[in-house]
Design a protein around this motif. Structure first.
Motif, mmCIF file in Angstrom:
data_model
loop_
_atom_site.group_PDB
_atom_site.id
_atom_site.type_symbol
_atom_site.label_atom_id
_atom_site.label_comp_id
_atom_site.label_asym_id
_atom_site.label_seq_id
_atom_site.Cartn_x
_atom_site.Cartn_y
_atom_site.Cartn_z
ATOM 1 N N CYS A 13 1.389 -1.706 -0.195
ATOM 2 C CA CYS A 13 -0.049 0.011 -0.265
ATOM 3 C C CYS A 13 0.649 1.244 -0.549
ATOM 4 C CB CYS A 13 -0.882 -0.286 1.263
ATOM 5 S SG CYS A 13 -1.812 1.764 1.510
ATOM 6 N N LEU A 15 0.135 4.398 1.009
ATOM 7 C CA LEU A 15 -0.417 5.778 1.017
ATOM 8 C C LEU A 15 -0.175 6.220 2.401
ATOM 9 C CD1 LEU A 15 -4.330 4.512 0.493
ATOM 10 C CD2 LEU A 15 -2.975 6.102 -0.339
ATOM 11 N N CYS A 16 0.454 4.962 3.253
ATOM 12 C CA CYS A 16 1.212 5.338 3.916
ATOM 13 C C CYS A 16 2.328 5.056 4.802
ATOM 14 C CB CYS A 16 -0.019 5.653 5.391
ATOM 15 S SG CYS A 16 0.020 4.637 6.959
ATOM 16 N N ALA A 18 3.617 3.002 6.881
ATOM 17 C CA ALA A 18 3.210 1.564 6.900
ATOM 18 C C ALA A 18 3.898 0.462 6.895
ATOM 19 C CB ALA A 18 1.789 1.503 8.036
ATOM 20 N N THR A 19 3.250 0.522 4.552
ATOM 21 C CA THR A 19 3.436 -0.001 4.552
ATOM 22 C C THR A 19 2.947 -1.271 4.081
ATOM 23 O OG1 THR A 19 5.643 -1.016 4.516
ATOM 24 C CG2 THR A 19 5.770 1.135 4.107
ATOM 25 N N CYS A 20 1.445 -1.209 4.295
ATOM 26 C CA CYS A 20 1.101 -3.057 4.181
ATOM 27 C C CYS A 20 1.499 -3.668 3.137
ATOM 28 C CB CYS A 20 -0.238 -2.592 5.213
ATOM 29 S SG CYS A 20 -0.551 -2.196 6.356
ATOM 30 N N TYR A 46 -2.630 -7.177 7.519
ATOM 31 C CA TYR A 46 -3.030 -5.945 8.109
ATOM 32 C C TYR A 46 -3.714 -5.151 7.456
ATOM 33 C CZ TYR A 46 -3.991 -1.121 10.873
ATOM 34 O OH TYR A 46 -5.016 -0.265 11.082
ATOM 35 N N VAL A 47 -4.900 -4.109 7.178
ATOM 36 C CA VAL A 47 -5.450 -2.875 6.254
ATOM 37 C C VAL A 47 -5.469 -1.815 7.420
ATOM 38 C CG1 VAL A 47 -4.320 -3.683 3.814
ATOM 39 C CG2 VAL A 47 -6.766 -4.455 5.535
ATOM 40 N N CYS A 48 -5.480 -1.117 7.396
ATOM 41 C CA CYS A 48 -6.583 -0.354 7.630
ATOM 42 C C CYS A 48 -7.473 0.565 6.606
ATOM 43 C CB CYS A 48 -5.623 1.682 8.261
ATOM 44 S SG CYS A 48 -5.571 2.649 7.206
ATOM 45 N N LYS A 50 -7.909 2.888 4.766
ATOM 46 C CA LYS A 50 -7.575 3.410 4.049
ATOM 47 C C LYS A 50 -7.574 2.651 2.312
ATOM 48 C CE LYS A 50 -4.725 5.963 5.927
ATOM 49 N NZ LYS A 50 -4.953 5.747 7.582
ATOM 50 N N ALA A 51 -6.732 1.557 3.033
ATOM 51 C CA ALA A 51 -7.031 0.474 1.781
ATOM 52 C C ALA A 51 -7.413 0.361 0.314
ATOM 53 C CB ALA A 51 -6.232 -0.491 2.206
ATOM 54 N N ASN A 180 -0.644 4.524 12.579
ATOM 55 C CA ASN A 180 -0.484 3.387 12.021
ATOM 56 C C ASN A 180 1.937 3.299 12.010
ATOM 57 O OD1 ASN A 180 -1.304 1.042 11.976
ATOM 58 N ND2 ASN A 180 -2.635 1.883 10.715
HETATM 59 S S1 SF4 Z 1 -3.774 0.219 4.610
HETATM 60 FE FE1 SF4 Z 1 -3.804 2.098 6.137
HETATM 61 S S2 SF4 Z 1 -1.880 1.711 7.659
HETATM 62 FE FE2 SF4 Z 1 -1.731 0.048 5.727
HETATM 63 S S3 SF4 Z 1 -0.054 1.460 4.473
HETATM 64 FE FE3 SF4 Z 1 -1.976 1.405 3.719
HETATM 65 S S4 SF4 Z 1 -2.922 3.566 4.308
HETATM 66 FE FE4 SF4 Z 1 -1.123 3.104 6.024
#
Ligand code: SF4
Length: 707
Positions: A13, A15-16, A18-20, A46-48, A50-51, A180
């Motif tokens: 990911c 977006l942030c 955390a690099t999920c 795990y994802v938040c 936003k994914a 995260n």
């Molecule tokens: S899933 Fe959420 S916490 Fe994980 S990298 Fe993407 S935005 Fe960040």
């Protein structure tokens, strides 16, 4: 009609921090779902929330796909070459007429998550050879980087908590359950924090708000905003006074100087300033010093304040004094597959601080950049070196920098502005040309920056999920096309096209492959392509003294810049704190600065851009829950719905940043329907950390009244 079967691909990911790992199911050119990748060794499924919104970004009808040129308030679509030629001509004219410094550059936070901007983007932006380089660094992390430079010898050498082996995690001014992790790449913080407690450890949170992280901690202590440095000095004084210092095998210098500085700040002096009881300060210092595997982690609240430089220094110093620097369970340095310290100089990054100052406000440069609080005044103030043009990339400073109203007036006065950005947002609506990059899912991804701050050594390469359409361009292709027209290659005449063609063929992957091959794990891109879930390269290892870049190969515990600045801290706290309210920010798991608000699934539900206030403070101002309150400062006023909550410390109110999409000209259908207000419209840009030049986003006084 032939039905295309849905397939699932595995990616990181982008977006942030955390690099999920994510599993994206696609059907033809549509995203069906985005889930956590159970086989990713780092994020383990795990994802938040936003994914899932990655699909919204990709399919967003407001996302620009072709360049646009502004005529007054109207936008017209143009071909790429026409846009590139126009941008190059205007920037060249301004450079010839007014010099290099007349062109400014602003890079937003997503740059760190973007392989193209981290490579070819830097090659382009640094060819401008301007002193007016700006980025989000001075809005959210400069003090940490300054501490890395002054203490370890390199601004990129920031240490991260080895949270998975720690038995005491002291979290200061951070809310990793919402973020995260930041300068701590660590997906699924809930699991990691729970694991500390399951192995008998403790989590202590110190924050002016009982945050989501604090609510799950063993202990939460309220701290008056902006007093972190005082608290840390008092903890250090305790460690010295109770003979708990142990620096272990880590070579350090400046211990006696640090002892002398801290001696003036016993816990009894710090308590009325910080709001933390003296006994709690001492107990916390003792616990940190006597727990074999412990770490103090300080983040955004630590550095976005008037004494952010001091506080970031003291966080590192306290970890070092208590034997937790470069030790398992403590604050450790990573061994990333791509060594940023090796690669950064090749891309034009320089180490340095206060080698020169800004023209108007005499603010210090850092790493070749000026602090964001200098940008508006450098545009507004006539004279040699005045900024006439601006290039923005992946940023929205009108909403993310303090003094947003002043900044937007300044941007509107520029002779020329070009934005590399997919949206017409609060900032880019003021540009003359917008060059939109292809979608996040159409580009490849490698976390060149964030892996360097991960709590395990990891590596993962994500190829594009979709091919970019023929009419689209990647960020790096945009940068390359401009570089060919404006950079050194432009002097080659027709051969410049050949150079561009060769570099386009190589792409960012060639740079990454080379960096991986010469990095400490001797990886190749091919090996990463064969591991779609990513590679676990093992736990963090002790790196000192070899990793240090200081001339004497020691950790400098008392750099003179910090020692001198303690007098400013003492002067500020010579009299007791005033009785008014002060403002802090807050982070939300469903938000990402200013740029995830055009996703309906993320903004739905109760309004998030609200004012949090303690019941006593609300009562004394006649504020009712849900009613509108007016917040005013020297910089301006906004109105927000009130949320009354005892999670706030008395005397402190909280507003999230990144909102304020109600400005005219923004073309974000969802975001403009739920605009919120920009807290940066009332944050005074003249209030800064005078040592580092960083914006003091936290702790400014604010008046709150019923409307
Ligand atoms: S899933 Fe959420 S916490 Fe994980 S990298 Fe993407 S935005 Fe960040």
């Amino acid at each position: 009609m032939l039905r295309v079967m849905a397939t699932t691909v595995y990616r990181a990911c982008p977006l942030c921090e955390a690099t999920c790992g994510i599993a994206i199911t696609i059907d033809g050119d549509r995203v069906v779902s985005v889930r956590g990748d159970d086989a990713d060794p780092f994020s383990r499924g795990y994802v938040c929330p936003k994914a899932a919104a990655l699909a919204d970004l990709h399919h967003d009808p407001d996302r620009l796909q072709r360049p646009v040129v502004r005529d007054g308030s109207a936008w017209r679509t143009v071909e790429w070459d026409e846009a590139f030629d126009l941008v190059a001509r205007r920037l060249r004219e301004i450079r010839v007429a007014h010099g290099n410094d007349a062109i400014a550059v602003y890079q937003g936070n997503p740059t760190a998550h973007n392989l193209g901007l981290m490579t070819y983007g830097q090659i382009l932006l640094r060819t401008f050879r301007t002193r007016n380089m700006y980025s989000a660094t001075s809005l959210d992390q400069l003090p940490h980087m300054l501490a890395a430079l002054l203490m370890f010898g390199n601004q990129l050498l920031m240490a991260v908590p080895d949270i998975d082996r720690s038995d005491l995690f002291v979290c200061l001014g951070a809310n990793p359950l919402a973020s995260n992790g930041s300068i701590m790449t660590a997906p699924d913080m809930r699991r990691r924090l729970r694991a500390i407690r399951e192995r008998g450890g403790r989590v202590v949170v110190i924050d002016p708000r009982r945050t989501e992280t604090a609510a799950r901690a063993d202990r939460h202590l309220f701290l008056r905003p902006g007093t972190d440095a005082v608290l840390l000095l008092a903890m250090i004084e305790t460690v010295f006074a109770e003979r708990l210092v142990k620096t272990g095998r880590v070579p350090v210098s400046g211990v006696d100087e640090l002892r002398r500085v801290a001696a003036d700040w016993p816990a009894e002096r710090a308590a009325p300033i910080t709001g933390v009881a003296a006994a709690d300060i001492r107990e916390l210092a003792r616990a940190l010093a006597t727990t074999p595997r412990a770490v103090l982690y300080g983040r955004i609240g630590v550095c976005t304040q008037e004494f952010g430089g001091l506080a970031a220094w003291l966080c590192y110093a306290l970890n070092a004094l208590t034997g937790h620097l470069d030790e398992p369970g403590g604050l450790m340095f990573t061994t990333p597959a791509l060594d940023l310290l090796q690669v950064a100089p090749l891309l034009g990054y320089t180490n340095g601080f206060a080698r020169w100052t800004s023209r108007v406000g005499r603010k210090p440069e850092f790493g070749g950049e000026l602090p964001m609080t200098a940008l508006a005044e450098e545009i507004e103030t006539p004279g040699a070196g005045q900024i006439r043009a601006l290039v923005t990339s992946a940023g929205n400073p009108v909403l993310s920098a303090p003094g947003g109203r002043r900044l937007e007036r300044a941007l509107a006065s520029l002779d020329f502005m070009v934005s590399i950005d997919p949206y017409i947002n609060a900032t880019t609506r003021l540009a003359h040309v917008i060059l939109p990059p292809a979608s996040l899912l159409e580009r490849s991804h490698y976390d060149a920056a964030l892996n360097a701050f991960a709590v395990r050594n990891i590596a993962k390469y994500s190829p594009p999920t979709f091919e970019r359409p023929a009419h689209a361009r990647h960020d790096w292709e945009i940068c390359l096309a401009l570089w060919r027209r404006l950079g050194p290659a432009s002097k080659l005449g027709p051969a410049a096209r050949l150079v561009e063609r060769v570099l386009r063929k190589l792409g960012p992957e060639a740079i990454i492959d080379l960096a991986l091959r010469t990095g400490p794990h001797r990886l190749t891109l091919r090996r990463l392509r064969a591991a779609p879930h990513g590679l676990d390269l093992g736990p963090l290892e002790p790196r000192l003294p070899g990793r240090l870049d200081t001339p004497d190969a020691t950790v400098h515990l008392a750099p003179r810049e910090y020692v001198a600045d303690v007098a400013r801290l003492a002067a500020r706290h010579a009299s007791p704190p005033g009785g008014g309210l002060v403002l802090i920010g807050r982070r939300d798991l469903r938000s990402n600065n200013s740029w995830m608000h055009n996703s309906q699934r993320l903004v739905k539900g109760p309004p998030r851009c609200t004012l949090l206030i303690h019941p006593d403070d609300a009562a004394s101002r006649g504020l009712a829950d849900g009613a509108l309150a007016r917040l005013s400062t020297r910089a301006g006023a906004i109105e927000l719905p009130v949320e009354i909550t005892d999670t706030m410390m008395r005397g402190v109110v909280s507003v999230p940043h990144g909102w304020g999409h109600g400005r005219s000209g923004i073309r974000l259908q969802v975001a403009t329907a739920t605009p919120g207000q920009s807290v940066n419209d009332i944050i005074d840009p003249s209030v800064i950390d005078e040592l580092s030049g960083t914006s003091a986003l936290t702790g400014q006084p604010v008046d709150v009244a019923a409307t």
